[in-house]
Structure formats: structure tokens, C-alpha cells
Scaffold this motif. Structure first.
Motif, PDB file in Angstrom:
ATOM      1  N   THR A 136       0.833  -1.205   0.000  1.00 17.87           N
ATOM      2  CA  THR A 136       0.000   0.000   0.000  1.00 17.87           C
ATOM      3  C   THR A 136       0.868   1.255   0.000  1.00 17.87           C
ATOM      4  OG1 THR A 136      -1.556  -1.233   1.340  1.00 17.87           O
ATOM      5  CG2 THR A 136      -1.949   1.121   1.116  1.00 17.87           C
ATOM      6  N   THR A 140       0.802   3.881  -2.917  1.00 13.07           N
ATOM      7  CA  THR A 140       0.405   5.243  -2.582  1.00 13.07           C
ATOM      8  C   THR A 140       1.407   6.240  -3.148  1.00 13.07           C
ATOM      9  OG1 THR A 140      -0.546   4.474  -0.525  1.00 13.07           O
ATOM     10  CG2 THR A 140      -0.073   6.810  -0.697  1.00 13.07           C
ATOM     11  N   ILE A 149      -8.411   7.823   0.783  1.00  8.70           N
ATOM     12  CA  ILE A 149      -8.768   7.520   2.166  1.00  8.70           C
ATOM     13  C   ILE A 149      -8.630   6.022   2.438  1.00  8.70           C
ATOM     14  CG2 ILE A 149     -10.659   7.550   3.834  1.00  8.70           C
ATOM     15  CD1 ILE A 149     -11.700  10.018   2.306  1.00  8.70           C
ATOM     16  N   ASP A 150      -9.112   5.223   1.465  1.00 12.67           N
ATOM     17  CA  ASP A 150      -9.066   3.774   1.651  1.00 12.67           C
ATOM     18  C   ASP A 150      -7.649   3.292   1.857  1.00 12.67           C
ATOM     19  OD1 ASP A 150     -11.712   3.663   1.421  1.00 12.67           O
ATOM     20  OD2 ASP A 150     -11.758   2.811  -0.615  1.00 12.67           O
ATOM     21  N   GLN A 151      -6.750   3.840   1.043  1.00  8.51           N
ATOM     22  CA  GLN A 151      -5.372   3.371   1.124  1.00  8.51           C
ATOM     23  C   GLN A 151      -4.749   3.734   2.457  1.00  8.51           C
ATOM     24  OE1 GLN A 151      -3.610   4.831  -2.546  1.00  8.51           O
ATOM     25  NE2 GLN A 151      -3.182   2.718  -3.101  1.00  8.51           N
ATOM     26  N   ARG A 152      -4.979   4.983   2.872  1.00 13.56           N
ATOM     27  CA  ARG A 152      -4.390   5.410   4.137  1.00 13.56           C
ATOM     28  C   ARG A 152      -4.945   4.582   5.288  1.00 13.56           C
ATOM     29  NH1 ARG A 152       0.020   7.085   6.470  1.00 13.56           N
ATOM     30  NH2 ARG A 152      -0.388   8.133   8.439  1.00 13.56           N
ATOM     31  N   GLN A 153      -6.262   4.420   5.291  1.00 12.78           N
ATOM     32  CA  GLN A 153      -6.858   3.668   6.399  1.00 12.78           C
ATOM     33  C   GLN A 153      -6.446   2.209   6.358  1.00 12.78           C
ATOM     34  OE1 GLN A 153     -10.981   4.652   6.240  1.00 12.78           O
ATOM     35  NE2 GLN A 153     -10.694   6.516   7.457  1.00 12.78           N
ATOM     36  N   GLY A 154      -6.324   1.694   5.113  1.00  8.97           N
ATOM     37  CA  GLY A 154      -5.870   0.305   4.971  1.00  8.97           C
ATOM     38  C   GLY A 154      -4.474   0.144   5.533  1.00  8.97           C
ATOM     39  N   TYR A 155      -3.617   1.121   5.207  1.00  7.79           N
ATOM     40  CA  TYR A 155      -2.233   1.062   5.694  1.00  7.79           C
ATOM     41  C   TYR A 155      -2.204   1.085   7.226  1.00  7.79           C
ATOM     42  CZ  TYR A 155       2.450   2.721   6.868  1.00  7.79           C
ATOM     43  OH  TYR A 155       3.677   2.865   7.434  1.00  7.79           O
ATOM     44  N   LEU A 156      -2.958   2.014   7.820  1.00  9.40           N
ATOM     45  CA  LEU A 156      -2.966   2.116   9.280  1.00  9.40           C
ATOM     46  C   LEU A 156      -3.538   0.859   9.929  1.00  9.40           C
ATOM     47  CD1 LEU A 156      -3.996   5.850   9.768  1.00  9.40           C
ATOM     48  CD2 LEU A 156      -1.755   4.810  10.082  1.00  9.40           C
ATOM     49  N   ALA A 157      -4.601   0.316   9.315  1.00  7.07           N
ATOM     50  CA  ALA A 157      -5.201  -0.900   9.871  1.00  7.07           C
ATOM     51  C   ALA A 157      -4.197  -2.043   9.820  1.00  7.07           C
ATOM     52  CB  ALA A 157      -6.459  -1.261   9.102  1.00  7.07           C
ATOM     53  N   ARG A 160      -1.702  -1.517  12.599  1.00  7.52           N
ATOM     54  CA  ARG A 160      -2.285  -1.839  13.902  1.00  7.52           C
ATOM     55  C   ARG A 160      -2.338  -3.341  14.084  1.00  7.52           C
ATOM     56  NH1 ARG A 160      -5.521   2.716  13.474  1.00  7.52           N
ATOM     57  NH2 ARG A 160      -7.042   1.628  12.192  1.00  7.52           N
TER      58      ARG A 160
END
Lengths: 497, 340
Positions: A136, A140, A149-157, A160
Motif C-alpha cells: 500500500t 500510494t 482515504i481507503d489506502q491510508r486507512q488500509g495502511y494504518l489498519a 495496527r
């Protein structure tokens, strides 16, 4: 058990008079109206050699005890008492052996189902979360400064979940040095990785090309330290699981169960034969019941071992193997996607990434998805429910290869506009673009993984439940046996009052 | 103190030694052991002075253009320009990490800079369309091999023209076609090697960094210079694959300084205000466009385009757009040298 001297019927009191003087009872005089050759034979055996002059104090005490027992053996009720003590002792030994063997099996099978397999799944999910985060991050970067947004949130998820799973794994790793070292190194490198990614992002947003260098540094750390670490963790856990499958399903403990059962049974049968001779009663019902119980207990123990072994075998093959094959496929797919992005980032000088893509795809599924990990998964599913999901994954894989082929074509056309189109296809979010295609493929792999995991869990739980019943059944049955023996013999003993 | 003086003498000796090392003729091969052993020794300097670079002469002298240039899309048959025209695009090896010269704009993903604008001028001369250019990002170690095996038509990537490259590309690589000489256009920019340090550094020149780690890119003249610099203790070279990796190393304080062309360092300074350039220019780094030696007509053509670009003010416009803010805001383009 009740034991008193006054119910002994023999007149010989030499043993009780004790002392250091070796007794030399006349065999003919012992036990009037009662001569049991076996008892005599035994007492003969223990009869000391009168010529031996001096005996140590310890020897004397031992002698006293033996004499006492020999004196009991010469009377029928005394013999029956000694027999009941021996039977109870043997039954207790049997209960202990059975219980230990059963709980050892249960521990091993718990280790498989509750510890090693979840840890293995954890190692796999750490690997895929990290690989997905890196794919990702690279994609990116390719897409430009502003990620979706999807990519950023996917990366953070992903991050985590990777660090969560890593910390849980570190806690659960147990005594494996290699795994602990791998986990420690990963815990050390993960913050460095994220630091570099964020530096890349901040610089990218300010239009500074050093961002690309930070991303390269992050990616290198990922490919050379973190992913190999996750891989080592996986290898260690896979080896441990293999070992536990073997110990949870080993056949040597069945022999111990059979041996103690035969010993208990032999003594029970001998006692009954003795009673038949001595009392002219053909059956002693409680003793017969106890014998049946002993056989029942041992048979059910062996049977449940076999059932457990069978269920564990099912948990391992295909369920556990399938989880492995599909997880490998997932990791390879992510690696291929990273390669694809890196080749585009390298912009014309990324031959090494293309070569790696081709090699990765070979391991993943070849041209049609029938070889490599996908092929292995296909073979493992056979005609089970998961086979539909795996077929779906194969289709997703072929679609992904198609999109990849078109991107390569655009990239090689030698036209700047076409190159931009290639990047758009690689980073776009509409239906025919690469990312959504990969996501579809990945989703069907994930679905297959969770189905096989559920199957594994049900098989492994089945194996453990069988053994859980034993943990209760063994003591209850053993106590019942003991009670029956005491009751059965006491009836006879009372007849001598 | 006599230390600075002796160092300066040694610097001069080594600079010469380096230039001979760069001249990779048979003379270079003979002299090589001296250079390796003679990091700061006088005999090396002696060898240097007795071995003139005559076998190379003026490395920056290129082939004279044949005026007038053919019209766009009308490249004469049999020439390499014709091949490019028929292919439909000019393939240029460039960097994508060097702000001002050639860097990828993170916002739109396009590579932009001084060198890219020059590449577009050549595409414009062939096609009449400056967009008919395919930019291939290359690393410093890849750029000359890509010219030699014709992966790219030309490399415009801050390539310093020197005798070694003119004579055998990279003289350490003896596998064909990578042992072949590389041809160069006339000089399109005169850069010089400098040193960049963090603003909190106390060093004021390269010799203050003795024993310290200095970053430079693999496959460049700069890393060779650092390797052979005669300080005591010697500088510790920190080679990286891609130029901008040096800035990361400096920002993470893994190295004490970066040495490289002033153009590249200017780009670093723009990205990090906590850096400064110290000391005098160390070595001239004349940039030429690297072209495969089998296409002298293409070399002449490119030189012709450069003549036009210098004469019509395009060079100056491109210069003031990208490099002017960091150097003299107006500078004359480098004078072309020809050997025929």
C-alpha cells in the motif's frame, strides 16, 4: 481396609512372637484345614536360610514385615485381604497411568489447537499485514502525494494489526529462542519502518523528492528485515506444530495403557479363580463387574485416542495445510503487487522487480492458477465446500494477471502518455484497474483461509473434547472398580467370621 | 602548523592521480598499483606528472555539428535519428531524485528539471514535439551501461565527462558491451564537486572531516574522490545506490557530510534548510550527454541542438528556471569544445 488379628484362624503364632530367631514352621502344621500350595510356595521362598547367622537391624525389620505377610497368607481371609490391597494398588496404578497418558495427549492436542496453530496463524497474519502495508505504501507513493482515504486507512489498519499480533505472539511464543529472537528484532524494526514511511509521506507532501529515498529505505527494511523475520517466526511455529502433531498422535502411550490393563485384569482373574476353588462359588458378581469395567475403561481410552488421532489428522490435513497454502498464496500475491508498483516507481529501470514478479507468480499459481500455492490449495480442497472459494480465487488470480499484462504493455510502449496510463491502471480504483482486481483476489483467498480455519478449529476441538471426557471418566471408573473389588472380597472375608 | 599545507600538496597530487586513474588507457592499467598503494605518497604524484593525459586530450571536446540541422520529422535515412523518428519517441536515461536537475514531482508523478527540459529540446528537434520523450529512470551505476547496450538513446544524468568514460565507459567492467567507450555531447553544464554538512557541523572544509563518514553515490567520480582523498585518518566513504539516499543518511545522522556535484547539493539544500555547503570547489564536473559510440551522427546532431539552445536563449531560460536561484542568477552557457 479392616484389619485385625483376632479374625485369623490359624494357630501358629510364631510369626507374632517375632524376635530375631528365624522361624522354621513345619509346613504340615500350618493352617489347619487349609493348605494352599501357592501360599506355601511363597513362604518357602521367603524362608531364610537358618545357617545365616547374623542379620542387620534393617534386615530384621524387613524380615518381620515379610513374616507378618506370610502369616496372613496362610489364612484364607488374610490372603483375601492381601489380595484386595494388591488389587486396589494395581487399579490405582492403572488409573494414574491412564490419567497421565490421557492428560499428556490432551496437553499435546491443546498445544496444537489452542497454542501452536493460533500462533502459526498469527505469524501468517503478521506477515500478510506487513506485506500489505508495504504494498500500500509503495502504491500510494506511485499514485502521488495525496493518497486515497481507503489506502491510508488500509495502511494504518495493517500496521495496527501487525503490531497487535506481534505483541500477542511475543507473549505466547514460549520457550522458543529462535522465534523470540525473530519477534524481538521485528518489534525493534517496525517503528523504524513506520518512521521512514511517515518521513517519506511528509516529504512527498512538500514536493521533496527525498521522500522517495525514505520510502526506498522503508521498503528495504521491510524486504530485508521485517518480512524475513515474520518468515522465520512462521517457520519456527510450523516446525513446532509439526512436532506437536506427532506427539499428540503418537502410538507408544497406547501400549502403556494396554500393559496396565492386562496386569489388573490378570490379577482380577487370578483372584476369581482362587475364589472359585476356595469357596465353590462360580461367580463373584462385583469382581466380574470390576473386570468388565477395567476392560471398558481401557478400551474406551484406546478408542478415544484413535478418534482423537483421526480428528487431529483431519485438522492437519487438509484444514491446516489448506490454511498454509492459501496464506502463502496471499503473501505471494502481495509481493507480486509490491513488485509491480516498485517497477513502475523505478520507471524503466525496474527489470529486477519484473523478474521478481515473474518468479513470484510462478510460485503463486503459474499461468492458469493450477500450479504453485493455488494449485496446492486446489488439490487439498478436493470436493469440499472450500473448493468453490478456491476456484473463485483462481479466477481472481487470472484477472489480476490480465490487468498486470496490460500495464506491462502500456509501460513498454515507449510513450510518456502510455506510461501515465499504466500508472493510472496500477493505482486506479475503478473496476478494471489493478488494485480492485487484486483486492477481489485477496478477498477470496481470505475467505478460503477463514473457512479452513473454522474447519481446523472444529476438528481440533473435537479431538480435545474426546479427551476432556476421559479426564472425568478415568477417575470415576477407577474408583468404581476399586469399590467393587473391596465389596466383592469383603463378602467372602465376612464368611470366615 | 604545517599540516594543512602538506595536506593541500597531497590533495593536488591525488587530484592528478585521480584524473590519471580516470584515464583508463593501458597507461592507467600500468599505473594502477601506484594509485592503490599511493593514497598519499609522493611517488604516485611523480608517476602522475610524468604520465600526461595526452592520450585523451581535452576530454570535453566533442564532434562538430553538421549545420544545418535536418527539419523535425525529416531525419536523413540511415542515421540513428531516423531510427528514433521511426520508433516515435526518444528514450532518455535520467535520474528522478535530483531536485532542480531531474526529479519526480510527487504531485503529478512527472519527472521535471533542468536536464529534462534539455532532453525535451532534443525530442523537439527530432519530432517537432517536445513531449515525444520516454524518460527511463536510471541509477548512477546503470546510466553508462544503458548507453552501451542501447537501452537508452542518451543519458542526461549529471554525467561527468572524463577520459575513463570516453575510453572504456566503466573501466572496471570488462564484459562486452560494457567495456566499450562512450561518446559525449559538448558540455551542457559546468558543475563542480563540493561538500554539504549539517548547519551544526564545525567543519569548514573537506579535510576537517578526516576520519568521518562522507556519503557519495556509487559509480560516480565523487565517491572515487572521497576514496582517494589524502586526509589522515582517511575519510570513510559511505556509498549509496541512489543520490537522494545520501540526504536520508545525513538527516538520520548516519554520515557527517555529503560530497557531490554542486547542482545535486543545491537540490539537497532546498529540501533541507539545516544544511550548508562548505569549502572550495574540489573538482570540476563538466556534464555531457552520454551517447553510444556507434552513432557519431547522433552526437553531431545533439551538439547541433545544443548550439541552437545556447544561441537562442533557451539554455539561459532553462538555467534561470532551475539552477539560477541557487547559483549566479544569470550565467553564460559553457563554451563548446570540438576536436575536429
Amino acid at each position: 481396609m479392616p484389619s485385625s488379628d483376632d479374625d485369623s484362624q490359624d494357630g501358629d503364632t510364631a510369626a507374632r512372637s517375632g524376635g530375631a530367631a528365624p522361624i522354621s514352621p513345619d509346613p504340615a502344621k500350618t493352617s489347619p484345614g487349609f493348605s494352599w500350595r501357592f501360599g506355601e510356595w511363597i513362604s518357602d521362598m521367603f524362608r531364610p536360610n537358618p545357617r545365616v547367622g547374623t542379620i542387620s537391624t534393617a534386615g530384621r525389620k524387613w524380615r518381620l514385615a515379610v513374616d507378618w505377610v506370610l502369616a496372613r497368607l496362610r489364612t484364607t481371609p488374610g490372603l483375601l485381604r492381601v489380595l484386595s490391597v494388591a488389587l486396589i494398588a494395581l487399579l490405582a496404578v492403572m488409573a494414574v497411568v491412564d490419567f497421565r497418558v490421557g492428560s499428556a495427549r490432551k496437553n499435546a492436542s491443546d498445544a496444537v489447537g489452542l497454542q501452536s496453530e493460533p500462533l502459526l496463524v498469527r505469524a501468517q497474519s503478521i506477515y500478510s499485514a506487513l506485506a500489505h502495508a508495504d504494498a500500500t505504501a509503495t502504491n500510494t507513493f506511485l499514485a502521488g502525494g495525496l493518497e486515497s482515504i481507503d489506502q491510508r486507512q488500509g495502511y494504518l489498519a495493517d500496521l495496527r494489526s501487525a503490531s497487535h499480533e506481534l505483541s500477542v505472539a511475543t507473549r505466547e511464543i514460549g520457550d522458543s529462542d529462535a522465534a523470540a529472537r525473530a519477534a524481538t528484532l521485528m518489534s525493534r524494526d517496525l517503528p523504524l519502518y513506520t518512521g521512514s514511511v511517515e518521513a517519506a509521506r511528509a516529504n512527498n507532501r512538500q514536493n521533496l523528492p527525498v521522500g522517495a529515498a525514505y520510502l526506498r529505505q522503508a521498503s528495504t527494511l521491510m524486504q530485508q528485515e521485517l518480512l524475513p523475520g515474520a518468515d522465520r517466526l512462521y517457520e519456527v511455529e510450523a516446525r513446532r506444530l509439526e512436532h506437536e502433531y506427532l506427539s499428540a498422535g503418537s502410538g507408544s502411550d497406547v501400549e502403556a495403557v494396554v500393559v496396565v490393563m492386562l496386569a489388573a485384569l490378570a490379577l482380577l482373574v487370578a483372584t476369581q479363580l482362587f475364589l472359585v476353588r476356595r469357596t465353590k462359588r462360580i461367580f463373584n458378581v462385583p469382581l466380574v463387574a470390576a473386570s468388565v469395567l477395567v476392560v471398558l475403561l481401557s478400551a474406551s481410552l484406546v478408542a478415544s485416542f484413535l478418534v482423537e488421532q483421526h480428528r487431529l489428522e483431519a485438522a492437519r490435513h487438509p484444514a491446516s495445510d489448506l490454511v498454509g497454502a492459501l496464506s502463502r498464496a496471499r503473501v505471494l500475491a502481495l509481493r507480486a503487487e509490491s513488485d509491480d508498483s516498485l517497477a513502475l516507481v523505478a520507471r524503466g529501470s525496474g527489470d529486477q522487480y519484473r523478474a521478481d514478479f515473474d518468479a513470484t507468480v510462478q510460485k503463486l499459481g503459474g499461468r492458469s492458477g493450477m500450479s504453485g500455492s493455488l494449485g496446492a490449495a486446489t488439490t487439498l480442497t478436493g470436493s469440499s465446500d472450500t473448493s468453490d472459494v478456491v476456484a473463485e480465487a483462481r479466477k481472481g488470480y487470472r484477472d489480476y494477471l490480465d490487468v498486470h499484462g496490460r500495464i506491462i504493455q502500456l509501460q513498454d510502449s515507449g510513450d510518456s502518455g502510455q506510461f501515465d496510463e499504466a500508472v493510472a491502471r496500477a493505482t486506479g480504483t475503478s473496476d478494471g484497474d489493478e488494485l480492485p482486481t487484486l483486492t477481489r483476489f485477496d478477498k477470496s483467498l481470505l475467505k478460503g483461509i477463514s473457512q479452513s480455519e473454522a474447519q481446523f478449529r472444529s476438528d481440533a476441538n473435537g479431538a480435545r473434547n474426546v479427551l476432556r471426557v476421559l479426564a472425568i471418566a478415568i477417575p470415576i471408573l477407577a474408583i468404581a472398580c476399586g469399590a467393587l473389588v473391596l465389596y466383592g472380597l469383603q463378602i467372602r472375608i465376612n464368611e470366615y467370621r | 602548523m604545517m599540516r594543512p599545507r602538506s595536506t593541500i600538496v597531497a590533495v593536488a597530487a591525488i587530484t592528478m592521480a585521480a584524473s590519471v586513474a580516470a584515464a583508463c588507457s593501458t597507461a592507467h592499467d600500468r599505473a594502477a598499483p601506484d594509485h592503490l598503494g599511493g593514497r598519499s605518497a609522493a611517488p604516485a604524484a611523480a608517476t602522475t606528472t610524468t604520465t600526461p593525459t595526452a592520450d585523451c586530450g581535452d576530454a570535453t571536446a566533442s564532434l562538430r555539428p553538421q549545420a544545418p540541422l535536418p527539419s523535425p520529422n525529416q531525419m536523413p535515412g540511415g542515421t540513428y535519428m531516423r531510427t528514433i523518428q521511426e520508433r516515435g519517441s526518444l528514450v532518455v536515461g535520467v535520474d528522478q531524485n535530483t531536485l532542480q536537475l531531474a526529479a519526480r514531482d510527487p504531485v503529478d508523478g512527472q519527472i521535471k528539471g533542468f536536464e529534462i527540459d534539455l532532453a525535451r529540446q532534443i525530442a523537439k528537434a527530432i519530432f517537432g514535439d517536445e513531449n515525444r520523450v520516454e524518460l527511463k529512470a536510471v541509477s548512477s551505476a546503470q546510466r553508462l551501461p544503458f548507453v552501451q547496450d542501447q537501452t537508452v538513446d542518451l543519458a542526461i544524468d549529471a554525467v561527468t565527462v572524463n577520459c575513463e568514460r570516453l575510453q572504456c565507459g566503466n573501466c572496471n567492467d570488462r564484459t562486452p558491451p560494457f567495456d566499450e567507450p562512450v561518446a559525449f555531447s559538448t558540455i551542457y553544464y559546468d558543475a563542480s564537486q563540493r561538500v554539504l554538512v549539517p548547519t551544526d557541523s564545525t567543519a569548514t572544509q573537506l579535510q576537517d572531516l578526516a576520519g568521518k563518514k562522507v556519503c557519495a553515490t556509487k559509480g560516480t567520480t565523487s565517491i572515487e574522490f572521497i576514496r582517494q582523498y589524502p586526509s589522515r585518518p582517511p575519510l570513510v566513504p559511505y556509498p549509496v545506490k541512489v543520490r537522494s539516499d545520501c540526504l536520508v543518511a545525513l538527516q538520520e545522522r548516519k554520515v557527517d557530510a555529503i560530497s557531490g556535484d554542486d547542482t545535486i547539493l543545491a537540490g539537497f539544500r532546498r529540501q533541507d534548510p539545516y544544511t550548508k555547503i562548505i569549502g572550495p570547489p574540489l573538482e570540476p564536473e563538466p556534464y555531457g550527454m552520454a551517447i553510444n559510440q556507434d552513432h557519431p551522427e547522433f552526437v553531431r546532431f545533439v551538439n547541433g541542438v545544443l548550439e541552437t539552445v545556447r544561441a537562442d536563449g533557451t539554455w539561459s531560460a532553462v538555467y534561470s528556471k532551475w539552477l539560477g536561484p541557487f547559483f549566479d542568477s544569470v550565467a553564460p552557457p559553457p563554451e563548446p569544445h570540438y576536436r575536429d
